[in-house]
Write a protein that holds these residues in place. Structure first.
Motif, PDB file in Angstrom:
ATOM      1  N   SER A  25      39.287  37.828  42.138  1.00 29.84           N
ATOM      2  CA  SER A  25      39.920  38.461  43.303  1.00 29.84           C
ATOM      3  C   SER A  25      38.916  39.308  44.074  1.00 29.84           C
ATOM      4  CB  SER A  25      41.096  39.336  42.849  1.00 29.84           C
ATOM      5  OG  SER A  25      42.049  38.584  42.140  1.00 29.84           O
ATOM      6  N   TYR A  26      37.698  38.820  44.171  1.00 27.92           N
ATOM      7  CA  TYR A  26      36.618  39.584  44.813  1.00 27.92           C
ATOM      8  C   TYR A  26      36.284  38.954  46.161  1.00 27.92           C
ATOM      9  CZ  TYR A  26      32.400  42.493  44.998  1.00 27.92           C
ATOM     10  OH  TYR A  26      31.441  43.429  45.340  1.00 27.92           O
ATOM     11  N   ASP A  27      36.253  39.774  47.208  1.00 29.79           N
ATOM     12  CA  ASP A  27      36.047  39.284  48.566  1.00 29.79           C
ATOM     13  C   ASP A  27      35.008  40.159  49.262  1.00 29.79           C
ATOM     14  OD1 ASP A  27      36.359  37.765  50.839  1.00 29.79           O
ATOM     15  OD2 ASP A  27      38.532  37.990  50.928  1.00 29.79           O
ATOM     16  N   ILE A  28      34.684  39.840  50.491  1.00 30.13           N
ATOM     17  CA  ILE A  28      33.809  40.683  51.295  1.00 30.13           C
ATOM     18  C   ILE A  28      34.609  41.268  52.451  1.00 30.13           C
ATOM     19  CG2 ILE A  28      31.714  39.451  50.673  1.00 30.13           C
ATOM     20  CD1 ILE A  28      31.794  38.110  53.425  1.00 30.13           C
ATOM     21  N   PHE A  29      34.267  42.503  52.811  1.00 33.15           N
ATOM     22  CA  PHE A  29      34.973  43.215  53.871  1.00 33.15           C
ATOM     23  C   PHE A  29      33.949  43.771  54.852  1.00 33.15           C
ATOM     24  CE2 PHE A  29      37.505  43.721  49.960  1.00 33.15           C
ATOM     25  CZ  PHE A  29      38.683  43.098  50.351  1.00 33.15           C
TER      26      PHE A  29
END
Length: 411
Positions: A25-29
């Motif tokens: 559940s790791y994303d970039i923001f």
């Protein structure tokens, strides 16, 4: 939800790393400064890594700060607490300690020179202080001492740590200082990890000085952050496994050697075995100017070499490729750094009498001309290569020997 917060994150490896560490559940923001307050208040966010330029903003947004983050003065990891508050720490500190351990570079009682004065340099400074460095000096563009004063440290500095983006993709292979004048240099650390070997590390390699880039730093700080995010621990062997996984996929295989030695054929075999893209530099040149022999006859060899170098510089910035060069690419010394920065270089050797010189204007003229050419180029091939491979057997068998060597030398 977890992720990396920054302003421009186009080339980050973080999602890939955290996926490998078990976080799906790791994303970039990517956020602008005026979006940060609302972003930090999003209740679904459970953990964040922070990169340039928001590490101070993260510190200000946290309700509880670790001692190490206080000492460094910024936060790169935020973890949501049960009561909804943010806890902030700095796992870059863990990353730097792991880098020292990995590289065997000793800083205790050493005179250390830090290039840069940003957030990463603060982390390194605190670590060096706690490890008992004899002295710590920052070289900066903005404050004394600046790069104009670097000469006064030539006889003192023992360890150099680059905490600036100089030499980072796509501005590679740029270099802010030269290492050769330093008389007591024992170790060089560059926190840049793309390219794998910045120009300063390539020089360190040529001088047989211990050196390491920022990949271990990146992986180790991510492991420390992930342990906080997922409430788990990681065995030390995980770092080695992650490192090999990334290097196996990224290191270019670069082929050099005499015209007709079999570089293109072996390159094709490597491409089939690995699924990698093969970039043939001569083919790229042909697409641009037409037949190479005709171009050289009309415009001269220097004009051809200039085009060759431009294409090598562009291709060398990429990773995970097979790159087959022209036989004379080694005659331009400036081609070495672009090829080495992301690649391991193999000289393909075939006895001169077996070389195919059909249609090659620079190597035509019989065995005497080939011997004359090889006498000039042999030391250049030796200077460029990390390994020499005899072109004996099938192209597939030669390709397999190269892969065996590559996977045994992922450094």
């Amino acid at each position: 939800m977890f992720g990396l917060l920054g302003r421009t994150l186009g080339h980050t490896y973080s999602p890939m790393i955290h996926q490998a560490l078990g976080n799906t559940s790791y994303d970039i923001f990517e956020m602008e400064p005026d979006q940060l307050q609302d972003f930090f208040n999003r209740s679904e966010l459970q953990g964040l890594n922070i990169t340039i330029p928001y590490k101070i903003n993260a510190l200000q947004a946290c309700h509880h700060i670790s001692d190490i983050a206080k000492a460094i003065g910024c936060v790169n990891t935020m973890v949501r607490q049960a009561d909804g508050s943010w806890y902030g720490t700095n796992t870059d500190y863990d990353g730097f300690l792991a880098t020292l351990d990995w590289s065997s570079i000793e800083v205790t009682n050493k005179h250390c020179l830090i290039l840069g004065d940003g957030a990463s340099s603060n982390t390194v400074h605190v670590a060096l202080e706690r490890l008992g460095a004899a002295s710590i000096t920052h070289i900066s563009r903005h404050h004394f001492p600046t790069y104009e004063h670097i000469a006064q440290f030539y006889e003192q500095a023992q360890v150099i740590i680059n905490c600036t983006p100089v030499g980072m993709y796509p501005h590679c292979p740029d270099q802010s200082i030269r290492l050769a004048p330093f008389t007591h240099l024992e170790g060089v650390i560059d926190l840049v990890y793309n390219p794998h070997r910045t120009a300063i590390l390539i020089e360190a390699e040529s001088l047989n000085i211990l050196h390491v880039n920022g990949l271990v730093f990146l992986l180790a700080q991510a492991m420390a952050a992930s342990a906080l995010f997922l409430h788990r621990t990681y065995d030390e062997s995980i770092l080695s496994g992650l490192y090999k996984q990334f290097r196996r996929n990224q290191e270019n295989i670069v082929l050099i050697g005499m015209p007709g030695s079999g570089k293109s054929t072996i390159g094709e075999a490597l491409a089939k075995l690995t699924g990698r893209t093969l970039i043939d530099i001569d083919n790229r040149i042909t697409e641009e100017v037409g037949a190479i022999s005709d171009y050289i006859l009309i415009h001269g060899e220097p004009a051809f070499r200039a085009i060759e170098s431009r294409i090598i510089t562009d291709v060398g910035k990429q990773t995970g490729l097979i790159i087959s060069t022209g036989g004379g690419a080694v005659t331009t010394p400036e081609n070495f750094a672009p090829l080495r920065q992301n690649g391991r270089i193999y000289e393909i050797y075939r006895p001169l009498e077996k070389l195919d010189t059909t249609g090659r204007v620079l190597s035509s003229g019989g065995i005497e001309r080939l011997q004359e050419l090889y006498t000039v180029r042999a030391p250049l091939y030796a200077r460029f290569r990390q390994a020499q491979v005899l072109n004996t057997g099938t192209p597939e068998s030669v390709a397999q020997r190269i892969l065996t060597d590559l996977y045994s030398n992922l450094v």
